[in-house]
Design a protein around this motif. Structure first.
Motif, short mmCIF file in Angstrom:
data_model
loop_
_atom_site.label_atom_id
_atom_site.label_comp_id
_atom_site.label_asym_id
_atom_site.label_seq_id
_atom_site.Cartn_x
_atom_site.Cartn_y
_atom_site.Cartn_z
N PRO A 1 0.89 -1.33 0.12
CA PRO A 1 0.00 0.18 0.04
C PRO A 1 0.41 1.13 -0.55
O PRO A 1 0.46 2.22 -0.38
CB PRO A 1 -1.12 -0.07 1.69
CG PRO A 1 -0.17 -1.18 2.21
CD PRO A 1 0.28 -2.11 1.34
N TYR B 1 -5.84 -2.86 3.67
CA TYR B 1 -5.42 -2.70 1.93
C TYR B 1 -5.34 -1.45 2.74
O TYR B 1 -6.24 -0.30 3.19
CB TYR B 1 -6.20 -2.88 1.58
CG TYR B 1 -6.17 -4.69 1.35
CD1 TYR B 1 -5.40 -5.27 1.29
CD2 TYR B 1 -7.58 -5.18 1.16
CE1 TYR B 1 -5.07 -6.65 1.35
CE2 TYR B 1 -7.74 -6.64 1.25
CZ TYR B 1 -6.37 -7.33 1.10
OH TYR B 1 -6.56 -8.69 0.69
N ASP B 2 -4.68 -0.59 1.34
CA ASP B 2 -4.60 0.82 0.95
C ASP B 2 -5.88 1.23 -0.03
O ASP B 2 -6.20 0.75 -0.79
CB ASP B 2 -4.01 1.26 0.32
CG ASP B 2 -3.81 2.95 0.37
OD1 ASP B 2 -4.94 3.70 0.60
OD2 ASP B 2 -2.25 3.78 -0.73
#
Lengths: 239, 234, 337, 288, 438
Positions: free
Chosen positions: C296, E117-118
């Motif tokens: 991420p 999660y991004d």
């Protein structure tokens, strides 16, 4: 009635009169030569006829119909085709596609795909490029690129063809071939206006010559008259 | 002074020059003649470093200059006055001239050179403060030539100086070129105006289709049938 | 499991892209084999919800979104060389159509409306701006997205008193089917466009607009028409994808990122062949999902680096690279013999 | 009347900032032909570095100008010498280079943004500096904003003199008009282009320093300022540096007037001006 | 002839085939629409597929996997930074250090594993990642994303798959209306109309504040706060002299601040995010605007507001949740969260509530003795729990207001004190606000 007629055609670019008050005409079946030193406004005149620019003031008539200010594509469909001084082929497309575009779009009635193909092949044979039909146009020599431009212009089935320095940059043999080509086109019944620097060519092909200088028409007449005109010699041949 | 041997140059995929060879000796005017598109301008651009030759060598005063950047070639003493004048149109006349003297060697003496150029072209002095684009065609050509002289060149390459000029001005330009030679500057000249060029130049080369077709002193060329037919329209 | 299913389906998509290229060829051999394969691929794609796990077709819908944006972007911008940063605008119009009409109309009607409204916008934009060239056109289309989103934001606050909107949801498999339908429709449209004389005209405009005009091509009309056609698919995709996202506001509906990604994907894949953008979109969209979930913090970094490297070293994208490699091998062969 | 003065002066103060942001970008496009989408990131780097210098090392932002400017210059110079020069040598023509370099600068934007994000995190950073109030004819303004305006004008004027008077300045202008002819004059074109890109980056860095005095900073701030810069650059005429200078002030005043009547339409008004201008007069107020 | 057919007819046939396939697919879809179509309003989506995690006999498990889609990058990342790392990670660390959560079903303590999660600050990406967490990763539980619009997009999804969603950083009044149809969604942050605004209006009225000037950010948050203020202030007879929406990316706030100053309002309110509140403070200092009440938020409640503006912040008010002095438990929490950390990390609005929400989640699991979301939900919805905030419970999906440790805060002597409601205040409200120090 003249095929193409210009009355007092002028255009200015930022104070510079590129073409000023030029009146001219061309009749069916003629070959008209347009000469003059670099920067005299020859190509600008072509651009005016093919409606890249709109003359201000001035009127252009094709077969008696006013075509001033019409879009270039309509001009083309009316039957005026042209080539360019610096070749403007569609470099990354195959030679045949270049011609097909002319055939598919240059007429008011667009031919079927197969018919266009057939026409294109015939035209390429006519200008002698049928062997390189499928190579990308950018790989042709300059002489062949110029021929391709002619074929592409012919594909639009023009009544009037404008050739802009067709022979510039060609060697003497190629010039001879190009002259032949011009004659053959003329024999097909297509009227031609050509800009040319190669005097030999223009003297032998053209029936009538117009001389431009600084955007003005300074002389008009048969090749013989032009060759003997004092003004022309002074301006153009540099005597 | 300048020796060009076996130069071949490509424009992208297309070969424009084939095996060009010629020499210029000190103090002469060499004219390059050829039709539009024959490769004259390409040849000049190759010499001045704007384009790189794909093969062949160029030597100037005994030093190889092919492959050098344009600015390095200017510093060696070659000044290229490009076709179509290529002035810096939004800069004043004086600034244009100063740009001509950009290289270190010339910058130091720019005031003196400027005086000289003004002497040469008095019209430019009158217009020193004007923007280049406001000049007339003839004045622009003078400015282009003046700018070319500002770098104090040993060799001056002049590309189509009479392009688009009125006949009287063309005469003037040729007069200037003559007097440049008198000042000891070697000149490589491209012209469309074949007859006048051949009258001014010492020697001439004829370029056809990227190849050297003829070379010789001007009187001979003037008499040559080929030249008479192809370029003089006789 | 999901990844595997998705990869198989992506390969099927790339095959279909290649198949479009192949059908455009002059001489076709093994027509039955290739057409049959194409049908099988289509079958694999259209039955995914029957055999794949739910997330596999959710993920596929997301990838198809990028595929549609990229391929329809390439439809216009590929041959003409006009780099349009307006996809986000057309996509956003689709989203808002969905938000406004979604409650009262069936899904398909909403989707078609989304497409039509995008066409209207594209035609207006096209008529106004296609005379702008190069950087001006790029910057204009970029500004357009921002203008629409900020005016919309102001309007929503001022007159509807909210910022975001809820969008009527649809089933995941329905969304997938519609996305696939749009994709296939787009493939067919591209095929016919490329095959027709207008495909040729578009190409000629990209190479020399002036000459094209003088050959009798109505340059403006062709450009506007194709620009609008390419917007249909973006609008339709926006309308259906909105139903997946449930809640959207002007800023996320008109996210300029959705304009940049298609450009990158098309360049990455290579625009000379039809399957190039398909390949580029499929690979990068899949990678995006992986990067977002696995790395991420480095997502944008890797994205930027890929962009720079592709532009410098792969100007013709993966397709160009493939051709180079093939040329290199065949040259090697000649040298050997 | 007092309100009018208020709005006008607020517009000028804002305009100074906009002019500063845009001039660098204009220089980069006008001469180096790079439409630098990463411009906002250089601003961000300037701002965040200043914050670090001020809070950690206690270095005044006015000193930071002298540090961040040259740092950004070096960074920009190196980036041009490597990335954009390579790109230029690979591009077939100027048009291709322009669009490619724009896309590459997109990539650069993401890279710088992400690195800054990793370095500084997502927090919003502020610090107090020069919070004094100044009164001009009854209208009140912050001293730091006046400092920003002063810097913007000073940099604009110095830069103008640099371009008009010095040898390198003239070479830059010449290269902007016709790079290949400038080469024929003996100008080392690649060096000048890199110099311009570096100077543009330096201006962005300085703008960042000044912005950080008045506005909160974060690793995400670049994009906002980028859009403003693009608008001003287009308003002033792509590549025209005086155009950007004037355009910045113009936009500032327009923004201030719009904010006065309807702050909600502030950004929308900017984009509308931008879009309409491109349609009506793409060459901008100062473009030819 | 054959070649003609090959060239023209075959491709056409093929395309027809494709068209037919598509039509068939569409028709297929249509049927599905009629059979399993979800209710068309966004509020209720509870008709779809049972959860994948319910099985009669649980397979052996050694951890509880909790999935989150957070904005690690992009403009919303700031919210994550103020909540995710300081609260969630600290909380998980603490629980895991004690061995985890005891689940009777497995007869042992299971540690928590976070799967994050991004979503790059994009609600659309968040929606897809949430489905990925549920469907592909099959996480045991879901924790919420940050930001109101993210919660809006996430809540229906979580509810549809019957996953508990305790929303933390955000929420708006419209969400409250939706809650009855979202049984799996629980909200911890107080809503504007619900409690905060009445408290503020009460406080202002008690000091005789007559008028207010409001600026608000043009998004859901700003619009709702502005609307609530209009109603609540109206009840108390406080006149609103102006209310202006500002776009998130506005650069220059001086026109609105000047107008506020010219209006002579007693109270100035900025219902916006730090991106606008901070410049608004800066601009007020610059323009020497000293209303009797300067209230802004969210943003004022953060430690980095104090580190940024230093002594200038004296008397500035914002929304507040808690304070070290509120209770011993909260003092301990402050130690856990902020000890040995820079002041920047402090958040005196939400962090205690997030922590309490997590506490309740843990207690519900332990009480249910299972990881089955449905059973845990039922307990969460009905039971009462002991948390850092004292006894807490969800009242129709909302954290009960009795538990709140505060609503309005003010910076007094460099400490963010709770000043309202008066019965929960940790310090006396400084009214009027002292002038900005020079």
């Amino acid at each position: 009635m003249h095929l193409l007629e210009g009355e007092g055609v002028s255009i200015h670019f930022g104070g510079l009169a590129a073409v000023s008050d030029v009146s001219f005409y061309i009749d069916q079946g003629e070959v008209l030569g347009l000469i003059g030193p670099n920067g005299a406004g020859k190509t600008t005149l072509f651009n005016l006829i093919s409606s890249c620019y709109v003359p201000r003031p001035g009127i252009l008539k094709f077969k008696g119909k006013n075509i001033t200010g019409m879009s270039p594509y309509k001009i083309c469909r009316l039957g005026i085709a042209r080539t360019f001084q610096t070749v403007k082929i569609f470099a990354n497309m195959p030679v045949i596609d270049n011609v097909r575009i002319g055939s598919l779009f240059g007429n008011t009635r667009s031919p079927a795909s197969a018919e266009a193909n057939q026409q294109s092949i015939e035209l390429l044979e006519f200008v002698g490029l049928s062997r390189v039909m499928n190579t990308p146009a950018r790989d042709l020599t300059l002489a062949n690129q110029k021929r391709l431009e002619v074929a592409r212009a012919l594909a639009t089935k023009p009544e009037l063809l404008m050739l802009d320095e067709l022979m510039a940059g060609l060697n003497p043999t190629e010039v001879a071939q190009a002259m032949d080509l011009v004659r053959q086109i003329r024999d097909k019944g297509i009227t031609i206006i050509m800009i040319e620097h190669v005097m030999k060519a223009i003297m032998s092909v053209c029936g009538r010559i117009i001389v431009l200088h600084h955007g003005q028409k300074i002389a008009e007449g048969t090749p013989q008259e032009i060759a003997n005109s004092k003004t022309v010699i002074e301006v153009y041949l540099g005597e | 002074m300048l020796e060009v041997s076996n130069i071949s140059t490509f424009y992208g995929q297309i070969q424009v020059l084939w095996d060009i060879c010629f020499k210029i000796s000190d103090g002469e005017i060499l004219a390059l003649i050829g039709a539009n598109g024959a490769g004259k301008t390409t040849l000049l651009n190759t010499i001045s470093g704007v384009l790189r030759p794909n093969s062949g060598t160029i030597t100037f005063l005994g030093q190889r200059i092919d492959g050098l950047a344009p600015h390095a070639i200017v510093e060696l003493g070659i000044s290229h006055i490009p076709e179509g004048r290529k002035l810096f149109s939004d800069m004043s006349v004086q600034e244009n001239l100063e740009m001509g003297a950009y290289i270190d060697r010339a910058w130091k003496h720019r005031r003196e050179t400027l005086e000289k150029v003004f002497e040469f072209f008095p019209r430019l002095k009158e217009r020193a403060g004007q923007l280049a684009r406001t000049l007339s065609g003839g004045e622009q050509q003078m400015l282009a030539m003046g700018r070319g002289l500002m770098s104090r060149p040993k060799l001056c390459i002049i590309d189509e100086p009479s392009n688009g000029l009125a006949p009287k001005l063309v005469q003037e330009v040729f007069q200037i070129i003559k007097s440049l030679r008198e000042q000891g500057i070697t000149i490589l000249l491209i012209e469309q105006n074949v007859r006048q060029t051949l009258e001014v130049a010492d020697r001439a080369c004829v370029l056809e289709n990227g190849r050297m077709a003829l070379e010789g002193c001007c009187e001979d060329l003037l008499k040559s049938d080929h030249v008479r037919k192809a370029y003089l329209g006789l | 499991m999901e990844d595997l299913m998705v990869i198989i389906n992506l390969l099927a998509l790339v095959y279909l892209g290649w198949f479009v290229d192949w059908t455009l060829k002059q001489n076709k051999s093994k027509i039955w084999l290739f057409s049959g394969l194409a049908l099988i691929m289509l079958a694999i794609l259209s039955t995914l919800p029957n055999y794949g796990p739910t997330y596999s077709y959710i993920m596929m819908s997301g990838i198809l979104m990028y595929l549609i944006l990229t391929v329809s972007w390439t439809l216009f911008s590929g041959p003409t060389g006009y780099i349009s940063l307006a996809p986000a605008a057309f996509f956003g119009v689709g989203i808002y159509t969905s938000a406004i009409l979604g409650k009262d109309f069936p899904v398909l009607v909403v989707v078609i409306f989304g497409g039509l409204l995008s066409v209207v916008l594209a035609a207006i934009v096209g008529a106004l701006t296609l005379r702008l060239k190069g950087i001006y056109f790029i910057v204009f289309t970029f500004g357009l997205v921002l203008l629409i989103s900020s005016v919309l934001l102001w309007y929503e606050i001022r007159f509807t008193g909210t910022r975001g909107r809820f969008i009527t949801t649809a089933n995941n498999d329905l969304i997938y089917y519609v996305m696939l339908g749009i994709t296939v429709l787009m493939f067919i449209t591209s095929y016919f466009l490329k095959r027709s004389k207008y495909g040729l005209a578009l190409q000629s405009i990209g190479q020399n607009e002036e000459a094209a005009a003088h050959m009798g091509i109505n340059v403006t009309a062709v450009k506007i028409a194709v620009f609008s056609i390419s917007a249909i698919f973006m609008g339709m995709a926006g309308a259906i994808m909105a139903m997946k996202w449930i809640y959207l506001d002007p800023y996320s509906a008109f996210d300029p990122f959705r304009s940049f990604l298609p450009v990158l994907m098309a360049i990455f894949g290579g625009m000379k062949q039809f399957y190039g953008p398909v390949l580029g979109a499929v690979i990068l969209a899949f990678l995006e999902e992986k990067l977002l979930t696995e790395f991420p913090y480095y997502y944008k970094l890797s994205f930027g680096i890929v962009l720079i490297l592709v532009i410098i070293y792969l100007p013709d994208g993966l397709v160009g690279l493939g051709q180079k490699v093939r040329a290199w091998f065949s040259r090697g062969k000649i040298a050997l013999t | 009347m007092e309100r009018f003065l208020d709005v006008a002066i607020a517009g000028l103060l804002l305009g100074g900032l906009y002019a500063l942001i845009a001039m660098g970008m204009s220089l980069q496009y006008g001469v180096a032909r790079v439409f630098n989408i990463a411009h906002g990131e250089f601003i961000m780097l300037g701002a965040m570095t200043t914050w670090t210098l001020y809070t950690v090392f206690n270095i005044s932002p006015l000193v930071a100008v002298v540090i961040c400017g040259p740092l950004a210059f070096v960074l920009g110079f190196i980036i041009h010498r490597t990335m954009f020069r390579k790109l230029q040598s690979l591009s077939a023509n100027q048009g291709v280079f322009e669009s490619n370099s724009m896309l590459a600068s997109f990539g650069l934007m993401f890279v710088i943004q992400n690195i800054a994000f990793l370095a500084w995190g997502p927090e919003i950073r502020t610090y107090n500096y020069l919070m004094e109030t100044v009164s001009i004819g009854g209208a009140l303004f912050g001293a730091r904003r006046l400092v920003t305006l002063g810097f913007a004008i000073a940099i604009g004027v110095i830069f103008y003199i640099f371009l008009a008077r010095t040898r390198i300045g003239k070479a830059i202008r010449a290269a902007g008009q016709d790079p290949s002819t400038a080469g024929l004059m003996g100008v080392n074109i690649n060096w000048v282009l890199a110099l311009c890109f570096g100077l543009g980056a330096a201006m962005a860095g300085i703008a960042g320093v000044l912005i950080s005095m008045s506005y909160p900073d974060s690793a995400n701030m670049g994009q906002e300022y980028l859009t403003v810069a693009i608008i001003v650059v287009v308003l002033g005429g792509l590549g025209s540096i005086p155009g950007s200078f004037i355009g910045g002030f113009l936009l500032g005043i327009i923004g201030s007037i719009v904010s006065f009547y309807e702050p909600g339409l502030n950004m929308a008004a900017y984009y509308a001006i931008f879009v309409i201008l491109l349609l009506v007069r793409p060459r901008g107020i100062m473009g030819r | 002839m054959w070649s003609r057919i090959r060239k023209n007819v075959l491709p056409l046939c093929f395309c027809l085939l494709i068209v037919i396939t598509i039509l068939a697919t569409f028709i297929g879809c249509k049927e599905e629409v009629t059979t399993t179509a979800p209710p068309v309003t966004a509020t209720v989506t509870q008709t779809v597929a049972p959860p994948a995690t319910t099985t009669a006999k649980p397979a052996p498990k050694d951890k509880i996997v909790v999935g989150m889609s957070r904005s690690f990058s992009g403009p919303i990342a700031i919210i994550d930074d103020s909540a995710f790392r300081p609260v969630y990670e600290t909380w998980v660390k603490e629980v895991n250090a004690a061995g985890g959560i005891f689940v009777a079903e497995y007869g042992k303590k299971l540690p928590i594993e976070l799967k994050t999660y991004d979503d790059k600050s994009d609600p659309a990406t968040m929606a897809q990642l949430t489905e990925k967490l549920i469907l592909q990763d099959k996480v045991d539980f879901l924790w919420g994303g940050g930001g109101t619009s993210f919660i809006y997009a996430q809540a229906p999804i979580a509810n549809k798959y019957n996953y508990i969603l305790i929303t933390m950083e955000g929420g708006a009044t419209t969400l409250q209306e939706m809650l009855p149809s979202l049984p799996y969604v629980f909200v911890t942050l107080p809503f504007s109309t619900w409690y905060e605004m009445p408290v503020l209006a009460d406080m202002l009225a008690s000091k005789g504040v007559k008028s207010a000037y409001i600026i608000y950010i043009s998004d859901l948050h700003g619009v709702e706060y502005n609307g609530a203020a209009g109603i609540e202030f109206g009840k108390k007879g406080i006149q609103i002299l102006g209310s202006k929406a500002v776009p998130p990316d506005i650069k220059d706030l001086s026109p609105v601040i000047k107008e506020a100053k010219a209006s002579g309002a007693d109270a100035f309110c900025a219902f916006a995010y730090p991106d606008q509140v901070f410049p608004a403070v800066g601009m007020s200092i610059e323009l020497d605007y000293n209303p009797k009440v300067w209230l802004g938020g969210p943003g004022i409640n953060f430690g980095f507001f104090h580190t940024g503006f230093g002594p200038m912040v004296e008397g500035v008010m914002g929304w507040a949740g808690w304070n070290r002095k509120s209770s011993a438990a909260l003092n301990t929490l402050a130690d856990k969260l902020y000890k040995d950390k820079p002041e920047d990390a402090q958040d005196w609005w939400g962090q205690a509530y997030y922590w309490a929400g997590l506490d309740m989640w843990k207690a519900a699991i332990e009480k249910a003795g299972t990881l089955d979301n449905k059973k845990v939900r039922d307990i969460l919805a009905t039971e009462r729990f002991q948390t850092v905030l004292g006894e807490t419970w969800f009242d129709k999906g909302l954290l009960n207001k009795e538990t709140h440790a505060g609503e309005v805060g003010q910076w007094i002597n460099g400490v963010y004190e709770v000043v309202g409601p008066f019965d929960k205040a940790t310090a006396e409200w400084v009214y009027p606000k002292p002038a900005w120090p020079k």
